[in-house]
Motif scaffolding. Structure first.
Motif, PDB file in Angstrom:
ATOM      1  N   PHE A 226       0.731  -1.037   0.135  1.00 37.64           N
ATOM      2  CA  PHE A 226      -0.022   0.087  -0.072  1.00 37.64           C
ATOM      3  C   PHE A 226       0.861   1.252  -0.016  1.00 37.64           C
ATOM      4  N   ASP A 227       0.766   2.127  -1.087  1.00 32.39           N
ATOM      5  CA  ASP A 227       1.647   3.082  -1.186  1.00 32.39           C
ATOM      6  C   ASP A 227       1.093   4.485  -0.655  1.00 32.39           C
ATOM      7  N   ASP A 228       1.784   5.270  -0.221  1.00 26.78           N
ATOM      8  CA  ASP A 228       1.574   6.825   0.051  1.00 26.78           C
ATOM      9  C   ASP A 228       1.235   7.231   1.249  1.00 26.78           C
ATOM     10  N   GLY A 229       0.698   6.305   2.298  1.00 25.01           N
ATOM     11  CA  GLY A 229       0.450   6.317   3.526  1.00 25.01           C
ATOM     12  C   GLY A 229      -0.968   7.168   3.722  1.00 25.01           C
TER      13      GLY A 229
ATOM     14  N   THR B 277      10.052   2.160   3.780  1.00 28.71           N
ATOM     15  CA  THR B 277      10.339   3.475   3.337  1.00 28.71           C
ATOM     16  C   THR B 277       9.859   3.885   1.978  1.00 28.71           C
ATOM     17  N   HIS B 278       9.400   5.012   1.865  1.00 27.18           N
ATOM     18  CA  HIS B 278       8.922   5.585   0.400  1.00 27.18           C
ATOM     19  C   HIS B 278       9.518   7.122   0.290  1.00 27.18           C
ATOM     20  N   GLY B 279      10.830   7.327   0.606  1.00 28.79           N
ATOM     21  CA  GLY B 279      11.510   8.550   0.631  1.00 28.79           C
ATOM     22  C   GLY B 279      10.712   9.643   1.680  1.00 28.79           C
TER      23      GLY B 279
ATOM     24  N   ASP C  61      10.228  13.288   0.493  1.00 30.61           N
ATOM     25  CA  ASP C  61       9.611  14.355  -0.108  1.00 30.61           C
ATOM     26  C   ASP C  61       8.925  13.607  -1.461  1.00 30.61           C
ATOM     27  N   HIS C  62       9.021  12.248  -1.587  1.00 29.87           N
ATOM     28  CA  HIS C  62       8.240  11.398  -2.649  1.00 29.87           C
ATOM     29  C   HIS C  62       8.885  12.035  -4.078  1.00 29.87           C
ATOM     30  N   PHE C  63      10.040  12.142  -4.101  1.00 32.05           N
ATOM     31  CA  PHE C  63      10.783  12.512  -5.426  1.00 32.05           C
ATOM     32  C   PHE C  63      10.870  11.273  -6.036  1.00 32.05           C
TER      33      PHE C  63
ATOM     34  N   TYR D 191      10.035   2.432  -4.118  1.00 37.86           N
ATOM     35  CA  TYR D 191      10.639   3.833  -4.970  1.00 37.86           C
ATOM     36  C   TYR D 191       9.451   4.725  -5.307  1.00 37.86           C
ATOM     37  N   PRO D 192       9.309   5.880  -4.725  1.00 38.36           N
ATOM     38  CA  PRO D 192       8.410   6.415  -5.473  1.00 38.36           C
ATOM     39  C   PRO D 192       8.355   6.451  -6.811  1.00 38.36           C
ATOM     40  N   TYR D 193       7.085   6.271  -7.724  1.00 34.15           N
ATOM     41  CA  TYR D 193       7.187   6.451  -8.983  1.00 34.15           C
ATOM     42  C   TYR D 193       7.857   5.330  -9.679  1.00 34.15           C
TER      43      TYR D 193
END
Ligand code: ZN
Length: 328
Positions: A71-74, A224-226, A228-230, A265-267
């Motif tokens: 599940f991504d992005d919190g 972890t997902h970064g 700043d989500h860059f 990794y974001p994106y």
């Protein structure tokens, strides 16, 4: 022969769409999520992140038809809607939250773009495109920009789940324009079209630290997902290090396992520097957005940092469905 195939499924928004304030957001309806869980329980073996890490070390094998839920992005959807369903079914989910959204009550620009699009009726997309055209003209000199048509020709390609003009808007505002300008334009559009104050919107959109702690205590995996989500693959090594270190600190803060930490990794964006950094810091597994069934085996080398995933939309969503071409 040990089983080696793993279906990693990626989820984003999971909510009661039609009764929500943004019924057009691209998400999975919570009832379909429940159904998909029944389908998975019937046809797959949903395993824990720890099982995948063990199998990648050659300790223990995967069961047949293994699946992992990510599940991504919190999003708060994950605490309110997903977590109770997983708990009732005795399943583990792996959750990847960008630190800044949770700790600073900011709204990530990727999410601003989602809600700008969700607040624009399908037959009014041309108005949004006009607005973007005007903004590009306004900032043309200051940022030495190309023309709207140049960017449109370059970026407007039909995506897996989006028409070409939506892909154009996403790519333009996520990565193509200089960072200062893309934030500026995204903020202008968010204010004009969504019109909710950012701090309030953030609290409505993302989980809190306490909610994440609660899920960790209940056995959910947090990775972890970064910060700043860059797009990590577009950053200098030094900036990537910052993103990754802050994310590991966050895992520690919410009580996650920093010795067996993972990254999504974001994106899906990473490069050789990313792999070097995470390897050096003891990362155990990295998830991409490449669309495929994963293969898990001992001595995977760097492949353990390149695990592909399917989207929830790639799999059937009803209990009675027959498994499709992705059945592992
Ligand atoms: Zn993300």
């Amino acid at each position: 022969m040990n089983n080696r195939h793993l279906t990693v499924i990626m989820y984003h928004y999971v909510r009661d769409l039609k009764n929500s304030r943004y019924p057009n957001i691209k998400g999975l309806d919570v009832n379909l999520f429940k159904e998909q869980i029944k389908f998975l329980k019937k046809n797959y073996n949903v395993i824990r992140m720890e099982d995948v890490i063990s199998a990648s070390k050659g300790v223990g094998a995967l069961p047949p038809h293994a699946a992992l839920l990510t599940f991504d992005d919190g999003y708060i959807d994950h605490f309110t809607n997903v977590f109770p369903i997983l708990k009732n079914n005795n399943l583990q989910g792996s959750f990847f939250a960008p630190v800044k959204a949770i700790t600073e009550h900011k709204v990530l620009d990727v999410n601003k773009i989602h809600f700008i699009l969700a607040s624009t009726p399908k037959n009014k997309i041309y108005l949004l495109l006009n607005e973007i055209r005007n903004q590009l003209i306004e900032f043309q000199e200051e940022f030495n920009l190309n023309t709207f048509d140049y960017y449109f020709d370059k970026l407007a390609q039909t995506g897996r789940f989006d028409p070409a003009e939506i892909i154009f808007i996403k790519r333009l505002l996520q990565v193509e324009l200089p960072v200062d300008l893309r934030l500026k334009i995204t903020n202008n559009l968010f204010e004009k079209i969504v019109g909710v104050e950012e701090g309030a919107f953030s609290k409505e959109l993302y989980m809190s630290i306490d909610q994440i702690k609660c899920m960790v205590n209940a056995g959910m995996h947090i990775g972890t997902h970064g910060y700043d989500h860059f797009w990590l693959g577009s950053l200098s090594k030094q900036k990537q290090e910052f993103e990754i270190e802050r994310s590991i600190d966050f895992i520690k803060e919410v009580g996650g396992n920093v010795n067996e930490w993972t990254i999504c990794y974001p994106y899906g964006s990473y490069n050789n520097d990313t792999i070097e950094i995470i390897k050096d810091k003891g990362c155990k597994l990295g998830l991409t957005t490449e669309v495929a069934i994963a293969t898990i085996y001992s001595q995977m080398g760097d492949n353990v940092f390149k695990i592909p995933r399917l989207d929830t939309n790639d799999l059937p969503k009803e209990e009675v469905s027959i498994p499709n071409k992705w059945y592992n």
